[in-house]
Scaffold this motif. Sequence first.
Motif, PDB file in Angstrom:
ATOM      1  N   GLU A 105     -35.169   4.410  46.105  1.00 19.06           N
ATOM      2  CA  GLU A 105     -36.116   5.079  45.211  1.00 19.06           C
ATOM      3  C   GLU A 105     -35.747   6.538  44.982  1.00 19.06           C
ATOM      4  O   GLU A 105     -36.575   7.329  44.562  1.00 19.06           O
ATOM      5  N   SER A 106     -34.496   6.899  45.253  1.00 23.45           N
ATOM      6  CA  SER A 106     -34.090   8.295  45.171  1.00 23.45           C
ATOM      7  C   SER A 106     -33.975   8.814  43.745  1.00 23.45           C
ATOM      8  O   SER A 106     -34.020  10.005  43.513  1.00 23.45           O
ATOM      9  N   THR A 107     -33.795   7.915  42.768  1.00 21.85           N
ATOM     10  CA  THR A 107     -33.689   8.319  41.376  1.00 21.85           C
ATOM     11  C   THR A 107     -35.008   8.027  40.675  1.00 21.85           C
ATOM     12  O   THR A 107     -35.462   6.880  40.647  1.00 21.85           O
ATOM     13  N   LEU A 108     -35.615   9.046  40.116  1.00 22.82           N
ATOM     14  CA  LEU A 108     -36.899   8.909  39.452  1.00 22.82           C
ATOM     15  C   LEU A 108     -36.819   7.881  38.326  1.00 22.82           C
ATOM     16  O   LEU A 108     -35.899   7.896  37.520  1.00 22.82           O
ATOM     17  N   ASN A 109     -37.764   6.980  38.267  1.00 23.13           N
ATOM     18  CA  ASN A 109     -37.863   5.935  37.234  1.00 23.13           C
ATOM     19  C   ASN A 109     -36.670   4.980  37.217  1.00 23.13           C
ATOM     20  O   ASN A 109     -36.398   4.367  36.189  1.00 23.13           O
TER      21      ASN A 109
ATOM     22  N   LEU B 212     -24.469   7.173  39.070  1.00 23.91           N
ATOM     23  CA  LEU B 212     -25.648   8.028  39.151  1.00 23.91           C
ATOM     24  C   LEU B 212     -26.640   7.770  38.022  1.00 23.91           C
ATOM     25  O   LEU B 212     -27.824   8.016  38.166  1.00 23.91           O
ATOM     26  N   THR B 213     -26.169   7.294  36.887  1.00 22.41           N
ATOM     27  CA  THR B 213     -27.057   7.004  35.764  1.00 22.41           C
ATOM     28  C   THR B 213     -27.556   5.568  35.866  1.00 22.41           C
ATOM     29  O   THR B 213     -27.052   4.784  36.680  1.00 22.41           O
ATOM     30  N   ARG B 214     -28.496   5.204  35.032  1.00 23.93           N
ATOM     31  CA  ARG B 214     -29.031   3.833  35.051  1.00 23.93           C
ATOM     32  C   ARG B 214     -28.282   2.970  34.043  1.00 23.93           C
ATOM     33  O   ARG B 214     -28.455   3.134  32.838  1.00 23.93           O
TER      34      ARG B 214
ATOM     35  N   VAL C  23     -22.227  -4.075  39.710  1.00 21.02           N
ATOM     36  CA  VAL C  23     -21.532  -3.998  40.986  1.00 21.02           C
ATOM     37  C   VAL C  23     -20.793  -2.677  41.019  1.00 21.02           C
ATOM     38  O   VAL C  23     -20.128  -2.302  40.051  1.00 21.02           O
ATOM     39  N   SER C  24     -20.928  -1.975  42.117  1.00 18.78           N
ATOM     40  CA  SER C  24     -20.206  -0.729  42.320  1.00 18.78           C
ATOM     41  C   SER C  24     -19.166  -0.984  43.415  1.00 18.78           C
ATOM     42  O   SER C  24     -19.516  -1.307  44.549  1.00 18.78           O
ATOM     43  N   LEU C  25     -17.881  -0.868  43.051  1.00 18.93           N
ATOM     44  CA  LEU C  25     -16.795  -1.160  43.989  1.00 18.93           C
ATOM     45  C   LEU C  25     -16.307   0.121  44.658  1.00 18.93           C
ATOM     46  O   LEU C  25     -16.021   1.113  43.987  1.00 18.93           O
ATOM     47  N   LEU C  26     -16.224   0.083  45.966  1.00 17.70           N
ATOM     48  CA  LEU C  26     -15.726   1.214  46.757  1.00 17.70           C
ATOM     49  C   LEU C  26     -14.477   0.738  47.490  1.00 17.70           C
ATOM     50  O   LEU C  26     -14.543  -0.160  48.333  1.00 17.70           O
ATOM     51  N   PHE C  27     -13.349   1.341  47.161  1.00 18.38           N
ATOM     52  CA  PHE C  27     -12.070   0.917  47.735  1.00 18.38           C
ATOM     53  C   PHE C  27     -11.634   1.852  48.858  1.00 18.38           C
ATOM     54  O   PHE C  27     -11.949   3.040  48.849  1.00 18.38           O
TER      55      PHE C  27
ATOM     56  N   LEU D 236     -22.294  -5.787  35.150  1.00 21.68           N
ATOM     57  CA  LEU D 236     -21.299  -4.761  34.821  1.00 21.68           C
ATOM     58  C   LEU D 236     -20.565  -4.381  36.095  1.00 21.68           C
ATOM     59  O   LEU D 236     -21.092  -4.547  37.195  1.00 21.68           O
ATOM     60  N   THR D 237     -19.367  -3.847  35.964  1.00 24.18           N
ATOM     61  CA  THR D 237     -18.588  -3.424  37.124  1.00 24.18           C
ATOM     62  C   THR D 237     -18.216  -1.959  36.978  1.00 24.18           C
ATOM     63  O   THR D 237     -17.775  -1.522  35.918  1.00 24.18           O
ATOM     64  N   TYR D 238     -18.411  -1.203  38.061  1.00 22.37           N
ATOM     65  CA  TYR D 238     -18.047   0.212  38.098  1.00 22.37           C
ATOM     66  C   TYR D 238     -17.182   0.465  39.323  1.00 22.37           C
ATOM     67  O   TYR D 238     -17.344  -0.182  40.351  1.00 22.37           O
ATOM     68  N   ARG D 239     -16.297   1.435  39.200  1.00 23.08           N
ATOM     69  CA  ARG D 239     -15.481   1.864  40.338  1.00 23.08           C
ATOM     70  C   ARG D 239     -16.124   3.127  40.878  1.00 23.08           C
ATOM     71  O   ARG D 239     -16.157   4.153  40.212  1.00 23.08           O
TER      72      ARG D 239
END
Length: 133
Positions: free
Chosen positions: A112-116, A29-31, A37-41, A22-25
């Motif tokens: 490991e910052s997000t529980l589960n 924060l959610t699973r 892929v998380s894109l940072l422009f 999947l692609t996110y801009r």
Amino acid sequence: MSDPRELARLVLARSNTSTQFLTYRGLVLTRPPKNYVSLLFYGGKLRGDRLAGVANIYDWTFRAMCIGYTDDEALFVVQKFRALFANWRPIGALSSDWLTEAQDDPPVLKDESTLNAVRYSVTLRYSMTTPRS
């Protein structure tokens, strides 16, 4: 082509063609239900040609955080993302404009910052240099 919005849209559209992740801009924060892929422009910067003495060159960068739920899955996303952008030129770019990947070797990082929701990521850096338009 020196419009960071248009360049970001083109990269996002190309990344969205993959069925392997999947692609996110921006940061997620959610699973998500699978690897992503998380894109940072970035906004880019102007620099001058020493001979011309004016700001006529545009440098643009972005980061692709390739994320999986195991280190093996993160490396799988890296492989698929790199294949998608190998020798890619944005539409409308001059024949000499293409994305290049930074020549560092980023490690797989464990978050490991997000529980589960333990995540593993590798951040790839890309840049493009083009004449200012």
